[in-house]
Design a protein around this motif. Structure first.
Motif, PDB file in Angstrom:
ATOM      1  N   VAL A  29       4.892  -5.860  27.474  1.00 44.36           N
ATOM      2  CA  VAL A  29       6.293  -5.884  27.900  1.00 44.36           C
ATOM      3  C   VAL A  29       7.154  -6.100  26.658  1.00 44.36           C
ATOM      4  O   VAL A  29       7.144  -7.175  26.055  1.00 44.36           O
ATOM      5  CB  VAL A  29       6.544  -7.006  28.932  1.00 44.36           C
ATOM      6  N   THR A  30       7.887  -5.078  26.239  1.00 49.23           N
ATOM      7  CA  THR A  30       8.772  -5.173  25.080  1.00 49.23           C
ATOM      8  C   THR A  30      10.184  -5.480  25.567  1.00 49.23           C
ATOM      9  O   THR A  30      10.765  -4.705  26.334  1.00 49.23           O
ATOM     10  CB  THR A  30       8.767  -3.866  24.271  1.00 49.23           C
ATOM     11  N   TRP A  31      10.715  -6.604  25.138  1.00 45.31           N
ATOM     12  CA  TRP A  31      12.033  -7.036  25.601  1.00 45.31           C
ATOM     13  C   TRP A  31      13.134  -6.224  24.930  1.00 45.31           C
ATOM     14  O   TRP A  31      13.106  -5.987  23.720  1.00 45.31           O
ATOM     15  CB  TRP A  31      12.228  -8.522  25.319  1.00 45.31           C
ATOM     16  N   THR A  32      14.094  -5.775  25.719  1.00 44.01           N
ATOM     17  CA  THR A  32      15.195  -4.960  25.206  1.00 44.01           C
ATOM     18  C   THR A  32      16.493  -5.740  25.083  1.00 44.01           C
ATOM     19  O   THR A  32      17.505  -5.201  24.628  1.00 44.01           O
ATOM     20  CB  THR A  32      15.441  -3.755  26.124  1.00 44.01           C
ATOM     21  N   ARG A  37      10.564  -3.430  28.722  1.00 47.62           N
ATOM     22  CA  ARG A  37      10.060  -2.052  28.706  1.00 47.62           C
ATOM     23  C   ARG A  37       8.541  -2.125  28.762  1.00 47.62           C
ATOM     24  O   ARG A  37       7.904  -2.680  27.875  1.00 47.62           O
ATOM     25  CB  ARG A  37      10.535  -1.354  27.433  1.00 47.62           C
ATOM     26  N   ILE A  38       7.945  -1.567  29.821  1.00 51.48           N
ATOM     27  CA  ILE A  38       6.521  -1.774  30.083  1.00 51.48           C
ATOM     28  C   ILE A  38       5.673  -0.610  29.584  1.00 51.48           C
ATOM     29  O   ILE A  38       5.965   0.561  29.852  1.00 51.48           O
ATOM     30  CB  ILE A  38       6.275  -1.993  31.594  1.00 51.48           C
ATOM     31  N   THR A  39       4.621  -0.957  28.838  1.00 48.38           N
ATOM     32  CA  THR A  39       3.607  -0.003  28.394  1.00 48.38           C
ATOM     33  C   THR A  39       2.260  -0.577  28.815  1.00 48.38           C
ATOM     34  O   THR A  39       1.965  -1.736  28.509  1.00 48.38           O
ATOM     35  CB  THR A  39       3.627   0.159  26.863  1.00 48.38           C
ATOM     36  N   THR A  40       1.446   0.180  29.508  1.00 46.37           N
ATOM     37  CA  THR A  40       0.136  -0.325  29.918  1.00 46.37           C
ATOM     38  C   THR A  40      -0.855  -0.229  28.758  1.00 46.37           C
ATOM     39  O   THR A  40      -0.644   0.523  27.804  1.00 46.37           O
ATOM     40  CB  THR A  40      -0.425   0.460  31.111  1.00 46.37           C
ATOM     41  N   PHE A  41      -1.947  -0.983  28.875  1.00 47.04           N
ATOM     42  CA  PHE A  41      -2.989  -0.897  27.849  1.00 47.04           C
ATOM     43  C   PHE A  41      -3.575   0.518  27.787  1.00 47.04           C
ATOM     44  O   PHE A  41      -3.949   0.993  26.721  1.00 47.04           O
ATOM     45  CB  PHE A  41      -4.098  -1.909  28.138  1.00 47.04           C
ATOM     46  N   ASN A  72       7.891  -7.499  16.833  1.00 50.20           N
ATOM     47  CA  ASN A  72       6.796  -7.521  17.810  1.00 50.20           C
ATOM     48  C   ASN A  72       7.156  -6.632  18.991  1.00 50.20           C
ATOM     49  O   ASN A  72       8.066  -6.947  19.770  1.00 50.20           O
ATOM     50  CB  ASN A  72       6.550  -8.945  18.317  1.00 50.20           C
ATOM     51  N   ASN A  73       6.467  -5.502  19.127  1.00 49.07           N
ATOM     52  CA  ASN A  73       6.731  -4.594  20.236  1.00 49.07           C
ATOM     53  C   ASN A  73       5.509  -3.708  20.478  1.00 49.07           C
ATOM     54  O   ASN A  73       4.494  -3.809  19.766  1.00 49.07           O
ATOM     55  CB  ASN A  73       7.994  -3.759  19.989  1.00 49.07           C
ATOM     56  N   ALA A  74       5.587  -2.836  21.469  1.00 50.02           N
ATOM     57  CA  ALA A  74       4.444  -2.008  21.850  1.00 50.02           C
ATOM     58  C   ALA A  74       4.042  -1.051  20.737  1.00 50.02           C
ATOM     59  O   ALA A  74       2.850  -0.777  20.539  1.00 50.02           O
ATOM     60  CB  ALA A  74       4.773  -1.226  23.121  1.00 50.02           C
TER      61      ALA A  74
END
Length: 545
Positions: A29-32, A37-41, A72-74
């Motif tokens: 979960v990358t905070w905006t 903003r969700i990216t799955t594994f 720190n992000n996806a």
């Protein structure tokens, strides 16, 4: 006699395949600033293959260094996995270093590619002309056209570059002892020193992070990763998450107390990790703006000692368990973590919780006295901590020709520069850094103990202690204090507060009130700046008779 067990390389590629398949539904979960903003594994796995293919096309065909200049992000997590898994070496650039240090480490590591976040493009642009070996820059989460690169450097848009690639990549078989990633220390003297982690060391370190006596990560956790990914590999949390299936909450650039509290309320993390100064800021914000932190099971702190008063406040007001840990870039970084023994009284348990924690099986330690003698683990003998183990560096990368840095290694042991005690059951208590301990009248005064005692006063937000010259006692402590907003206090009151907390001869007579304690690039108190300010007469010092 050999065993009958199968053999397999402990590589990041194996970890990537495992996490993206077995834990496909876990989230990054990358905070905006307003939402996650969700990216799955599973998507991270696909994007890692695309990034690896793209890097192959940019000439990364062996162990070239691929640098990151990122929050720190996806996208940063994708680089964490793709770069070492393809056989290259990840190099995390500290975005807060002084310009000359940043230039030094990029050239010393011989970075070939830099991946940069869009919001950091203006900062990178200032330094890029001094990077001698960089051939490509990839801009993620921003406008690639905004970067005017010097001649010979090509600029690429991350999304466009990945979109043109196959979602499959033939991950190579890699020797587990090969380099996977590198980080440079933010040392206070000389040039930063390079530490190169192997695939094997990252695997073993990740296993310790996941253990119950480590950070205890599991697939049920949501880990808020505040500690920067350029700081000692984010304390190993990204790799441990892909091993355990713990979801990751990445704050991106939103690291101030107010947005962090909003993020916690919105994303409901169960675990987090950061240096104490981050949590001191959060606590000060919560005093004026109460919030719901009930999802947090615990917070791991390291980098510097956590004031006991802060630990008690978080536990009593918010139900958040603060867990002490100790480590450094050279130790991957986990060296100790505090899980008190069972069956103790509350008072005994708290006494353990104030320590830096217990040595895990992967870390051997010894205490060395001023004369080079090894000291006993009796909880009283004070010496410099030396460590060794499979995730502890045995040297620095490409030492300078003058050999600067070799003094940190002693017959296979890493000299940490930290001074403290060890109990018979392996719990470490640090009393100071060797360069920060104060020698007064032939006796040692711990600056850390004084700082913790002063910060227990309700008017004090932060306090840092340094030694200053004294004609009679050689050195005496100077306490620099940051008061809480809207609160008044005088040196006499603060000194009186300490009378039943430290020995009479340790009571400081030198005090200075400052607006903010200077910090290093990773959020630690920067005492060399305070020493310089005192030497230059820039501190308004009150001397009490």
């Amino acid at each position: 006699m050999l065993s009958t067990m199968q053999d397999g390389q402990l590589s990041i590629a194996t970890l990537l395949r495992h996490g993206s398949a077995v834990h496909a539904g876990s989230e990054v979960v990358t905070w905006t600033g307003t939402e996650g903003r969700i990216t799955t594994f599973a998507q991270v796995g696909t994007q890692s293959a695309q990034l690896a293919n793209a890097l192959r096309g940019l000439g990364v065909t062996g162990d070239q260094r691929v640098a990151t200049f990122m929050w720190n992000n996806a996208e940063h997590l994708t680089a964490y996995l793709a770069v070492p898994a393809m056989g290259a070496v990840l190099h995390t650039l500290n975005i807060r270093l002084f310009p000359e240090q940043l230039t030094y480490i990029a050239n010393h590591a011989e970075d070939h590619v830099v991946i940069v976040d869009g919001t950091l493009v203006p900062l990178l642009a200032q330094h890029l002309p001094t990077f001698k070996t960089v051939k490509h820059v990839i801009v993620a989460n921003g406008d690639a056209a905004a970067l005017q690169a010097p001649e010979g450097v090509q600029v690429h848009a991350y999304a466009d570059l990945l979109a043109a690639q196959s979602t499959e990549f033939d991950w190579p078989e890699i020797d587990e002892r090969a380099a996977a990633a590198m980080c440079y220390t933010s040392g206070t003297t000389g040039n930063p020193k390079g530490v190169v982690y192997s695939h094997r060391s990252i695997w073993l370190h990740s296993m310790q992070i996941c253990m119950a006596d480590g950070m205890g990560l599991s697939s049920a956790d949501r880990s808020l990763v505040i500690v920067p990914q350029f700081h000692a590999m984010s304390w190993g949390l990204p790799y441990a998450a892909f091993m355990s299936g713990a979801s990751l909450i990445m704050p991106d650039r939103f690291l101030q107390p107010e947005p962090l509290v909003k993020l916690i309320e919105a994303t409901r993390p169960t675990q987090s990790a950061a240096v104490p100064t981050i949590w001191q800021g959060v606590l000060a914000h919560l005093d004026a703006h109460p919030a719901d932190l009930s999802s947090l099971r615990e917070v791991v702190v390291g980098g510097s000692a956590c004031p006991p008063s802060m630990m008690h406040t978080f536990a009593e007001k918010y139900g958040v368990h603060i867990v002490h840990a100790w480590g450094m870039t050279e130790t991957s970084p986990l060296g100790t973590l505090c899980r008190p023994p069972a069956g103790l009284s509350e008072k005994q348990t708290w006494a353990y919780r104030y320590t830096q924690g217990r040595l895990p099986a992967g870390v051997s330690a010894r205490l060395v006295g001023d004369g080079g003698e090894e000291l006993p683990w009796d909880g009283e003998s004070v010496g410099e901590l030396e460590v060794r183990g499979p995730w502890i560096t045995g040297s620095y990368y490409r030492l300078d020709e003058d050999g600067e840095g070799t003094e940190k290694f002693d017959g296979g042991w890493l000299r940490t520069g930290d001074v403290g005690t060890l109990t018979p059951d392996g719990f470490l208590t640090l009393t100071d850094r060797s360069k920060d301990i104060i020698k007064s009248g032939g006796e040692w005064i711990s600056s850390v103990e004084l700082e913790n005692a002063v910060m227990a006063h309700p008017a004090v937000a932060e306090a840092a202690v340094i030694g200053i010259p004294d004609p009679k006692w050689d050195e005496r402590p100077l306490v620099t204090v940051v008061l809480r907003e809207g609160v008044e206090a005088q040196p006499e009151e603060l000194r009186g507060f300490l009378t039943d907390k430290v020995a009479k001869w340790q009571l400081p007579e030198n005090w200075a009130f400052i607006a903010e304690v200077p910090k290093t690039s990773v959020g630690k108190f920067d005492k060399k700046v305070l020493r310089a300010q005192h030497a230059e007469g820039k501190l308004d010092v009150r001397h009490l008779d």
